[in-house]
Motif scaffolding. Sequence first.
Motif, PDB file in Angstrom:
ATOM      1  N   ASP A   1     -11.252  13.051  22.352  1.00 28.69           N
ATOM      2  CA  ASP A   1     -10.907  13.356  23.737  1.00 28.69           C
ATOM      3  C   ASP A   1      -9.787  12.469  24.281  1.00 28.69           C
ATOM      4  OD1 ASP A   1     -12.401  11.087  23.635  1.00 28.69           O
ATOM      5  OD2 ASP A   1     -13.580  11.503  25.437  1.00 28.69           O
ATOM      6  N   ARG A   2      -9.182  11.661  23.432  1.00 30.76           N
ATOM      7  CA  ARG A   2      -8.118  10.772  23.897  1.00 30.76           C
ATOM      8  C   ARG A   2      -6.768  11.252  23.371  1.00 30.76           C
ATOM      9  NH1 ARG A   2      -9.566   5.645  25.504  1.00 30.76           N
ATOM     10  NH2 ARG A   2      -7.328   5.422  25.899  1.00 30.76           N
ATOM     11  N   TRP A   3      -6.246  12.335  23.963  1.00 27.30           N
ATOM     12  CA  TRP A   3      -4.950  12.856  23.522  1.00 27.30           C
ATOM     13  C   TRP A   3      -3.843  11.830  23.747  1.00 27.30           C
ATOM     14  CZ3 TRP A   3      -1.040  12.933  27.031  1.00 27.30           C
ATOM     15  CH2 TRP A   3      -1.387  12.894  28.393  1.00 27.30           C
ATOM     16  N   SER A   4      -4.033  10.965  24.756  1.00 25.60           N
ATOM     17  CA  SER A   4      -3.010   9.957  25.040  1.00 25.60           C
ATOM     18  C   SER A   4      -2.883   8.964  23.886  1.00 25.60           C
ATOM     19  CB  SER A   4      -3.340   9.206  26.334  1.00 25.60           C
ATOM     20  OG  SER A   4      -4.618   8.579  26.245  1.00 25.60           O
ATOM     21  N   ASP A   5      -4.023   8.696  23.194  1.00 22.90           N
ATOM     22  CA  ASP A   5      -3.971   7.805  22.033  1.00 22.90           C
ATOM     23  C   ASP A   5      -3.098   8.399  20.934  1.00 22.90           C
ATOM     24  OD1 ASP A   5      -5.579   5.964  23.223  1.00 22.90           O
ATOM     25  OD2 ASP A   5      -7.405   6.528  22.147  1.00 22.90           O
ATOM     26  N   LYS A   6      -3.189   9.729  20.785  1.00 20.92           N
ATOM     27  CA  LYS A   6      -2.390  10.390  19.752  1.00 20.92           C
ATOM     28  C   LYS A   6      -0.901  10.253  20.057  1.00 20.92           C
ATOM     29  CE  LYS A   6      -6.136  13.759  19.333  1.00 20.92           C
ATOM     30  NZ  LYS A   6      -6.544  15.163  19.533  1.00 20.92           N
ATOM     31  N   VAL A   7      -0.547  10.476  21.302  1.00 24.87           N
ATOM     32  CA  VAL A   7       0.854  10.361  21.703  1.00 24.87           C
ATOM     33  C   VAL A   7       1.349   8.933  21.508  1.00 24.87           C
ATOM     34  CG1 VAL A   7       2.463  10.519  23.639  1.00 24.87           C
ATOM     35  CG2 VAL A   7       0.698  12.269  23.340  1.00 24.87           C
TER      36      VAL A   7
ATOM     37  N   PRO B   1     -11.752  -4.376  16.808  1.00 26.48           N
ATOM     38  CA  PRO B   1     -11.918  -5.706  17.408  1.00 26.48           C
ATOM     39  C   PRO B   1     -10.800  -6.641  16.959  1.00 26.48           C
ATOM     40  CG  PRO B   1     -13.442  -5.427  15.582  1.00 26.48           C
ATOM     41  CD  PRO B   1     -12.766  -4.090  15.779  1.00 26.48           C
ATOM     42  N   GLN B   2     -10.657  -7.742  17.675  1.00 31.89           N
ATOM     43  CA  GLN B   2      -9.663  -8.783  17.386  1.00 31.89           C
ATOM     44  C   GLN B   2      -8.248  -8.351  17.756  1.00 31.89           C
ATOM     45  OE1 GLN B   2     -10.891 -11.717  16.605  1.00 31.89           O
ATOM     46  NE2 GLN B   2     -12.939 -10.880  16.279  1.00 31.89           N
ATOM     47  N   MET B   3      -7.844  -7.171  17.291  1.00 32.84           N
ATOM     48  CA  MET B   3      -6.492  -6.660  17.535  1.00 32.84           C
ATOM     49  C   MET B   3      -6.552  -5.147  17.423  1.00 32.84           C
ATOM     50  SD  MET B   3      -3.067  -7.772  15.420  1.00 32.84           S
ATOM     51  CE  MET B   3      -1.415  -7.331  15.968  1.00 32.84           C
ATOM     52  N   ASP B   4      -6.172  -4.429  18.489  1.00 31.63           N
ATOM     53  CA  ASP B   4      -6.334  -2.978  18.459  1.00 31.63           C
ATOM     54  C   ASP B   4      -5.339  -2.328  17.501  1.00 31.63           C
ATOM     55  OD1 ASP B   4      -3.955  -1.616  20.095  1.00 31.63           O
ATOM     56  OD2 ASP B   4      -4.477  -3.502  21.069  1.00 31.63           O
ATOM     57  N   GLY B   5      -5.673  -1.104  17.065  1.00 35.68           N
ATOM     58  CA  GLY B   5      -4.889  -0.435  16.047  1.00 35.68           C
ATOM     59  C   GLY B   5      -3.436  -0.196  16.433  1.00 35.68           C
ATOM     60  N   LEU B   6      -3.191   0.164  17.695  1.00 35.54           N
ATOM     61  CA  LEU B   6      -1.819   0.415  18.120  1.00 35.54           C
ATOM     62  C   LEU B   6      -0.978  -0.853  18.043  1.00 35.54           C
ATOM     63  CD1 LEU B   6      -2.267   2.829  21.175  1.00 35.54           C
ATOM     64  CD2 LEU B   6      -1.565   3.379  18.834  1.00 35.54           C
ATOM     65  N   SER B   7      -1.566  -1.996  18.411  1.00 38.50           N
ATOM     66  CA  SER B   7      -0.844  -3.264  18.323  1.00 38.50           C
ATOM     67  C   SER B   7      -0.544  -3.619  16.870  1.00 38.50           C
ATOM     68  CB  SER B   7      -1.656  -4.389  18.972  1.00 38.50           C
ATOM     69  OG  SER B   7      -1.841  -4.150  20.351  1.00 38.50           O
TER      70      SER B   7
ATOM     71  N   TYR C   1       0.827  -1.207   0.000  1.00 35.01           N
ATOM     72  CA  TYR C   1       0.000   0.000   0.000  1.00 35.01           C
ATOM     73  C   TYR C   1       0.860   1.256   0.000  1.00 35.01           C
ATOM     74  CZ  TYR C   1      -3.779  -3.198   1.063  1.00 35.01           C
ATOM     75  OH  TYR C   1      -4.690  -4.235   1.001  1.00 35.01           O
ATOM     76  N   ASP C   2       0.291   2.332  -0.534  1.00 40.81           N
ATOM     77  CA  ASP C   2       0.976   3.621  -0.519  1.00 40.81           C
ATOM     78  C   ASP C   2       0.671   4.383   0.767  1.00 40.81           C
ATOM     79  OD1 ASP C   2       2.223   3.793  -3.306  1.00 40.81           O
ATOM     80  OD2 ASP C   2       0.157   3.249  -3.760  1.00 40.81           O
ATOM     81  N   THR C   3      -0.502   4.132   1.338  1.00 43.27           N
ATOM     82  CA  THR C   3      -0.902   4.726   2.617  1.00 43.27           C
ATOM     83  C   THR C   3      -1.930   3.819   3.282  1.00 43.27           C
ATOM     84  OG1 THR C   3      -0.629   6.984   1.751  1.00 43.27           O
ATOM     85  CG2 THR C   3      -1.862   6.757   3.764  1.00 43.27           C
ATOM     86  N   ILE C   4      -1.927   3.820   4.613  1.00 49.53           N
ATOM     87  CA  ILE C   4      -2.920   3.048   5.370  1.00 49.53           C
ATOM     88  C   ILE C   4      -3.635   3.978   6.345  1.00 49.53           C
ATOM     89  CG2 ILE C   4      -3.295   1.188   7.044  1.00 49.53           C
ATOM     90  CD1 ILE C   4      -0.808  -0.190   5.880  1.00 49.53           C
ATOM     91  N   ILE C   5      -4.978   3.903   6.351  1.00 52.44           N
ATOM     92  CA  ILE C   5      -5.790   4.622   7.336  1.00 52.44           C
ATOM     93  C   ILE C   5      -6.204   3.607   8.391  1.00 52.44           C
ATOM     94  CG2 ILE C   5      -7.905   5.921   7.738  1.00 52.44           C
ATOM     95  CD1 ILE C   5      -7.736   6.905   4.857  1.00 52.44           C
ATOM     96  N   LEU C   6      -5.800   3.836   9.626  1.00 46.53           N
ATOM     97  CA  LEU C   6      -5.945   2.825  10.680  1.00 46.53           C
ATOM     98  C   LEU C   6      -6.651   3.392  11.901  1.00 46.53           C
ATOM     99  CD1 LEU C   6      -5.090  -0.019  11.825  1.00 46.53           C
ATOM    100  CD2 LEU C   6      -2.994   1.102  12.618  1.00 46.53           C
ATOM    101  N   ASP C   7      -7.786   2.785  12.256  1.00 45.84           N
ATOM    102  CA  ASP C   7      -8.499   3.172  13.475  1.00 45.84           C
ATOM    103  C   ASP C   7      -7.826   2.519  14.676  1.00 45.84           C
ATOM    104  OD1 ASP C   7     -10.520   4.287  15.073  1.00 45.84           O
ATOM    105  OD2 ASP C   7     -11.683   2.437  14.982  1.00 45.84           O
ATOM    106  N   ILE C   8      -7.847   3.215  15.811  1.00 45.49           N
ATOM    107  CA  ILE C   8      -7.240   2.651  17.016  1.00 45.49           C
ATOM    108  C   ILE C   8      -8.134   1.587  17.642  1.00 45.49           C
ATOM    109  CG2 ILE C   8      -6.661   3.155  19.418  1.00 45.49           C
ATOM    110  CD1 ILE C   8      -5.334   5.676  18.567  1.00 45.49           C
TER     111      ILE C   8
END
Length: 219
Positions: A82-88, A55-61, A45-52
Motif C-alpha cells: 500500500d506504499r506506492w510512494s515507496d516504489k517511486v 533497522p539501523q539504516m533504512d533501505g532507501l538510504s 554481487y550480481d543482484t541485491i534484494i533490498l527491503d525498504i
Amino acid sequence: MRVLVVEDDTNLNRQLKDALTEAGYAVDVAFDGEEGHFLGDTEPYDTIILDIGLPQMDGLSVLEEWRRAGKTTPVLLLTARDRWSDKVQGIDAGADDYVAKPFHMEEVLARVRALVRRAAGHASNEIVCGPVRLDARSGKVTVDGQSVKLTSHELRLLSYLMHHKGKVISRTELTEHLYDQDFDRDSNTIEVFVGRLRKKLPEDCIQTVRGLGYQIVGD
C-alpha cells in the motif's frame, strides 16, 4: 551468480535464501541496513534484494549510499503493497525493479533472473554459445540439442561464463561470484570444475587465457 538478501524479517529472509539457493545462486544475507550496506559496498554481487523497512539504516538510504559511491549492482526493492510512494522513491533512488509484499517467490526469482540477464546484456533466458545452450530459467544445458548433466557448481561456473561470453574472467572473479562469504574459498577448485566442464562440452568451448583466466567463446 551471487545474491545478497537484506531483509530483517527472519522467516522471510530464510525463505528467500532457501529459494535462491535451490535455484542455484550463492546467497549472502543481512538483517539490518548497516550490515547490508557494508556487504553491498565491499562484496561483488550480481543482484541485491533490498527491503525498504530495515533497522539501523533504512533501505532507501542504503540504496542511495551505494549509488553515490558508484555501485551499479542491480537492486530489487521489497516494498509494502500500500506504499506506492515507496516504489517511486525507490526507483528515483536507483532501484532497478521492485516487488510488493506479500509476493510469490516465483515472481522474485523471475525478477532476479531478469536483472542478472539484463545486466549481462542478454534479452532472453536462453543463452547460446555455439552448440551450447543454457536455459537460465530451468538451468538446463544442451549441446547440439542433447541434454548435458551438470553438478550445481559446474552449472554455476558455466552460467557465469556464458552470461559473460567473450569476456576473459579471472579465477578470482569466478571464485567471488560462485561462492557465498562463508564458503572456504580456494581458487584451485575453479580449475577442477573447468576441467570437468571441458569433458562435457565441445573442445575449445572454454579457453584458457594464460595469466588472465578463462573465456567461453561461440556465436
